[in-house]
Design an enzyme around this catalytic site. Structure first.
Site, PDB file in Angstrom:
ATOM      1  N   TYR A 190     -52.466 -76.385 -59.447  1.00  0.00           N
ATOM      2  CA  TYR A 190     -52.693 -75.141 -60.191  1.00  0.00           C
ATOM      3  C   TYR A 190     -54.180 -74.837 -60.324  1.00  0.00           C
ATOM      4  O   TYR A 190     -54.571 -73.668 -60.356  1.00  0.00           O
ATOM      5  CB  TYR A 190     -51.959 -75.167 -61.540  1.00  0.00           C
ATOM      6  CG  TYR A 190     -50.478 -74.919 -61.304  1.00  0.00           C
ATOM      7  CD1 TYR A 190     -50.031 -73.654 -60.915  1.00  0.00           C
ATOM      8  CD2 TYR A 190     -49.554 -75.944 -61.376  1.00  0.00           C
ATOM      9  CE1 TYR A 190     -48.693 -73.425 -60.631  1.00  0.00           C
ATOM     10  CE2 TYR A 190     -48.210 -75.724 -61.095  1.00  0.00           C
ATOM     11  CZ  TYR A 190     -47.790 -74.456 -60.724  1.00  0.00           C
ATOM     12  OH  TYR A 190     -46.478 -74.220 -60.420  1.00  0.00           O
ATOM     13  N   ARG A 196     -55.025 -72.933 -57.356  1.00  0.00           N
ATOM     14  CA  ARG A 196     -54.549 -71.541 -57.483  1.00  0.00           C
ATOM     15  C   ARG A 196     -55.515 -70.746 -58.378  1.00  0.00           C
ATOM     16  O   ARG A 196     -55.813 -69.595 -58.135  1.00  0.00           O
ATOM     17  CB  ARG A 196     -53.156 -71.481 -58.112  1.00  0.00           C
ATOM     18  CG  ARG A 196     -52.080 -72.359 -57.492  1.00  0.00           C
ATOM     19  CD  ARG A 196     -51.466 -71.724 -56.268  1.00  0.00           C
ATOM     20  NE  ARG A 196     -52.370 -71.654 -55.140  1.00  0.00           N
ATOM     21  CZ  ARG A 196     -52.753 -72.693 -54.384  1.00  0.00           C
ATOM     22  NH1 ARG A 196     -52.345 -73.914 -54.660  1.00  0.00           N
ATOM     23  NH2 ARG A 196     -53.562 -72.527 -53.366  1.00  0.00           N
ATOM     24  N   GLN A 251     -43.162 -61.586 -61.754  1.00  0.00           N
ATOM     25  CA  GLN A 251     -42.925 -63.019 -61.490  1.00  0.00           C
ATOM     26  C   GLN A 251     -44.260 -63.713 -61.235  1.00  0.00           C
ATOM     27  O   GLN A 251     -44.308 -64.930 -61.136  1.00  0.00           O
ATOM     28  CB  GLN A 251     -42.040 -63.189 -60.251  1.00  0.00           C
ATOM     29  CG  GLN A 251     -40.638 -62.645 -60.411  1.00  0.00           C
ATOM     30  CD  GLN A 251     -39.884 -62.702 -59.091  1.00  0.00           C
ATOM     31  OE1 GLN A 251     -39.416 -63.750 -58.676  1.00  0.00           O
ATOM     32  NE2 GLN A 251     -39.782 -61.572 -58.418  1.00  0.00           N
ATOM     33  N   HIS A 265     -42.718 -65.901 -65.171  1.00  0.00           N
ATOM     34  CA  HIS A 265     -42.902 -67.288 -64.718  1.00  0.00           C
ATOM     35  C   HIS A 265     -44.171 -67.933 -65.267  1.00  0.00           C
ATOM     36  O   HIS A 265     -44.646 -68.920 -64.721  1.00  0.00           O
ATOM     37  CB  HIS A 265     -42.897 -67.337 -63.181  1.00  0.00           C
ATOM     38  CG  HIS A 265     -41.560 -67.015 -62.581  1.00  0.00           C
ATOM     39  ND1 HIS A 265     -41.379 -66.686 -61.262  1.00  0.00           N
ATOM     40  CD2 HIS A 265     -40.320 -66.970 -63.152  1.00  0.00           C
ATOM     41  CE1 HIS A 265     -40.084 -66.445 -61.045  1.00  0.00           C
ATOM     42  NE2 HIS A 265     -39.434 -66.603 -62.172  1.00  0.00           N
ATOM     43  N   SER A 292     -39.261 -61.494 -52.495  1.00  0.00           N
ATOM     44  CA  SER A 292     -38.207 -61.831 -51.541  1.00  0.00           C
ATOM     45  C   SER A 292     -36.835 -61.834 -52.218  1.00  0.00           C
ATOM     46  O   SER A 292     -35.818 -62.010 -51.555  1.00  0.00           O
ATOM     47  CB  SER A 292     -38.485 -63.197 -50.923  1.00  0.00           C
ATOM     48  OG  SER A 292     -38.594 -64.176 -51.942  1.00  0.00           O
TER      49      SER A 292
HETATM   50  P1  OAD Z   1     -42.150 -64.724 -52.047  1.00  0.00           P
HETATM   51  O1  OAD Z   1     -43.263 -65.425 -51.358  1.00  0.00           O
HETATM   52  O2  OAD Z   1     -40.809 -65.369 -52.059  1.00  0.00           O
HETATM   53  O3  OAD Z   1     -41.950 -63.280 -51.398  1.00  0.00           O
HETATM   54  C1  OAD Z   1     -43.072 -62.452 -51.176  1.00  0.00           C
HETATM   55  C2  OAD Z   1     -42.576 -61.085 -50.768  1.00  0.00           C
HETATM   56  O4  OAD Z   1     -43.725 -60.265 -50.659  1.00  0.00           O
HETATM   57  C3  OAD Z   1     -41.836 -61.050 -49.434  1.00  0.00           C
HETATM   58  O5  OAD Z   1     -40.667 -60.266 -49.562  1.00  0.00           O
HETATM   59  C4  OAD Z   1     -42.848 -60.387 -48.496  1.00  0.00           C
HETATM   60  O6  OAD Z   1     -42.238 -59.598 -47.490  1.00  0.00           O
HETATM   61  C5  OAD Z   1     -43.614 -59.512 -49.469  1.00  0.00           C
HETATM   62  N1  OAD Z   1     -44.985 -59.154 -49.050  1.00  0.00           N
HETATM   63  C6  OAD Z   1     -45.848 -59.825 -48.265  1.00  0.00           C
HETATM   64  N2  OAD Z   1     -47.009 -59.140 -48.132  1.00  0.00           N
HETATM   65  C7  OAD Z   1     -46.870 -58.007 -48.870  1.00  0.00           C
HETATM   66  C8  OAD Z   1     -47.716 -56.889 -49.156  1.00  0.00           C
HETATM   67  N3  OAD Z   1     -48.954 -56.793 -48.656  1.00  0.00           N
HETATM   68  N4  OAD Z   1     -47.225 -55.913 -49.950  1.00  0.00           N
HETATM   69  C9  OAD Z   1     -45.974 -55.991 -50.479  1.00  0.00           C
HETATM   70  N5  OAD Z   1     -45.151 -57.018 -50.238  1.00  0.00           N
HETATM   71  C10 OAD Z   1     -45.585 -58.010 -49.452  1.00  0.00           C
HETATM   72  O7  OAD Z   1     -42.655 -64.381 -53.538  1.00  0.00           O
HETATM   73  P2  OAD Z   1     -41.804 -64.020 -54.846  1.00  0.00           P
HETATM   74  O8  OAD Z   1     -40.571 -63.264 -54.477  1.00  0.00           O
HETATM   75  O9  OAD Z   1     -42.738 -63.417 -55.806  1.00  0.00           O
HETATM   76  O10 OAD Z   1     -42.206 -68.978 -58.905  1.00  0.00           O
HETATM   77  O11 OAD Z   1     -41.409 -65.471 -55.339  1.00  0.00           O
HETATM   78  C11 OAD Z   1     -40.684 -65.641 -56.507  1.00  0.00           C
HETATM   79  C12 OAD Z   1     -41.060 -66.931 -57.185  1.00  0.00           C
HETATM   80  O12 OAD Z   1     -40.933 -68.010 -56.261  1.00  0.00           O
HETATM   81  C13 OAD Z   1     -42.500 -66.998 -57.618  1.00  0.00           C
HETATM   82  O13 OAD Z   1     -42.735 -66.378 -58.860  1.00  0.00           O
HETATM   83  C14 OAD Z   1     -42.765 -68.470 -57.687  1.00  0.00           C
HETATM   84  C15 OAD Z   1     -42.042 -68.931 -56.445  1.00  0.00           C
HETATM   85  O14 OAD Z   1     -41.526 -70.209 -56.489  1.00  0.00           O
HETATM   86  C16 OAD Z   1     -42.789 -70.015 -59.530  1.00  0.00           C
HETATM   87  O15 OAD Z   1     -43.703 -70.660 -59.052  1.00  0.00           O
HETATM   88  C17 OAD Z   1     -42.216 -70.320 -60.865  1.00  0.00           C
END
Ligand code: OAD
Length: 233
Positions: A55, A58, A88, A106, A176
């Site tokens: 972290y 990060r 998130q 989160h 995602s």
């Molecule tokens: P993901 O990494 O799973 O998904 C990222 C999404 O962003 C994907 O659908 C990509 O297509 C999209 N993406 C990529 N570049 C982009 C851009 N320039 N503009 C818009 N979209 C773009 O991330 P999350 O869905 O946020 O939790 O993940 C959910 C959770 O999983 C996070 O909060 C984290 C992780 O484990 C914890 O750590 C508690």
């Protein structure tokens, strides 16, 4: 007259153009780090130092990042809507862009909390990051990241569901939609509420929900959506 309510659910994709890595894209964080070691309750019990180091890395990446035009466009929409962002993301880019209402599902990267007293939360000071992982609080308590780990409940989910059920417009950006309960928020939208989803690689969503998909990066997608949402207010 009251402004309409715009509720926005954001994921890592909204911060991608600020230089913050997503989790599941190619070269994303979970491809490079063992997720259950660095982001789970068991992992933290086994090796707290490793988790703090992850972290802190990060946090350092976040210090170099700035809000992008998508974060800023959501602030601009406050002129027309009561905007509530449910994120998130653990970064603070919505806040730094000037967003009024931000609910973190989160947790928050720049905060740590006591292992023994969950109500004791400290905001990290940037200088301390350079010297030590934040394992001890100013009061001497053992500290943990103020992050919702895998295997832990999401304390803010009820507030989020409540907000989503009040939305006049619901927008999803850059997620995602694989991590629950956040991914399930879509299902609490009232039947007559328009839903937009901005993502260059959108997840499959049941057609019955009638989601308007804007297949674009967050900054470009927000340019398109802002025109649409402000033209009709
Ligand atoms: P993901 O990494 O799973 O998904 C990222 C999404 O962003 C994907 O659908 C990509 O297509 C999209 N993406 C990529 N570049 C982009 C851009 N320039 N503009 C818009 N979209 C773009 O991330 P999350 O869905 O946020 O939790 O993940 C959910 C959770 O999983 C996070 O909060 C984290 C992780 O484990 C914890 O750590 C508690």
């Amino acid at each position: 007259m009251d402004k309409p309510i715009l509720v926005v659910s954001t994921g890592a994709g909204i911060s991608a153009e600020s230089g913050i890595k997503t989790f599941r894209d190619a070269d994303g964080l979970w491809e490079n780090y063992p997720v259950m070691q660095v982001a789970s309750a068991d992992g933290f019990r086994r090796d707290p130092e490793l988790v703090h180091e992850f972290y802190n890395a990060r946090r350092k990446a976040l210090l170099d990042a700035k809000p992008n035009d998508a974060h800023k466009a959501l602030v601009e929409l406050e002129k027309y809507y009561d905007v509530y962002v449910i994120t998130q993301n653990v970064d603070d880019l919505h806040e730094r862009a000037g967003q009024k209402n931000v609910l973190h599902l989160h947790g928050e990267l720049m905060k740590i909390r006591s292992v023994t007293n969950p109500d004791y939360v400290e905001t990290l000071d940037i200088d301390r990051l350079e010297t030590t992982p934040a394992t001890r609080g100013r009061n001497g308590d053992l500290m943990r990241p103020h992050i919702v780990f895998f295997q832990e409940p999401v304390p803010n989910i009820e507030k989020a569901v409540e907000l989503v059920s009040q939305a006049d417009v619901f927008v999803v950006i850059g997620t995602s939609l694989v991590v629950y309960p956040a991914a399930g928020l879509l299902h609490y939208v009232r039947p007559d509420t328009p839903i937009y989803y901005i993502d260059p690689n959108p997840a499959d969503i049941p057609a019955a929900l009638g989601v308007h998909i804007i297949k674009a990066k967050a900054t470009e997608g927000m340019r398109i959506l802002s025109r649409e949402l402000t033209g009709s207010v």
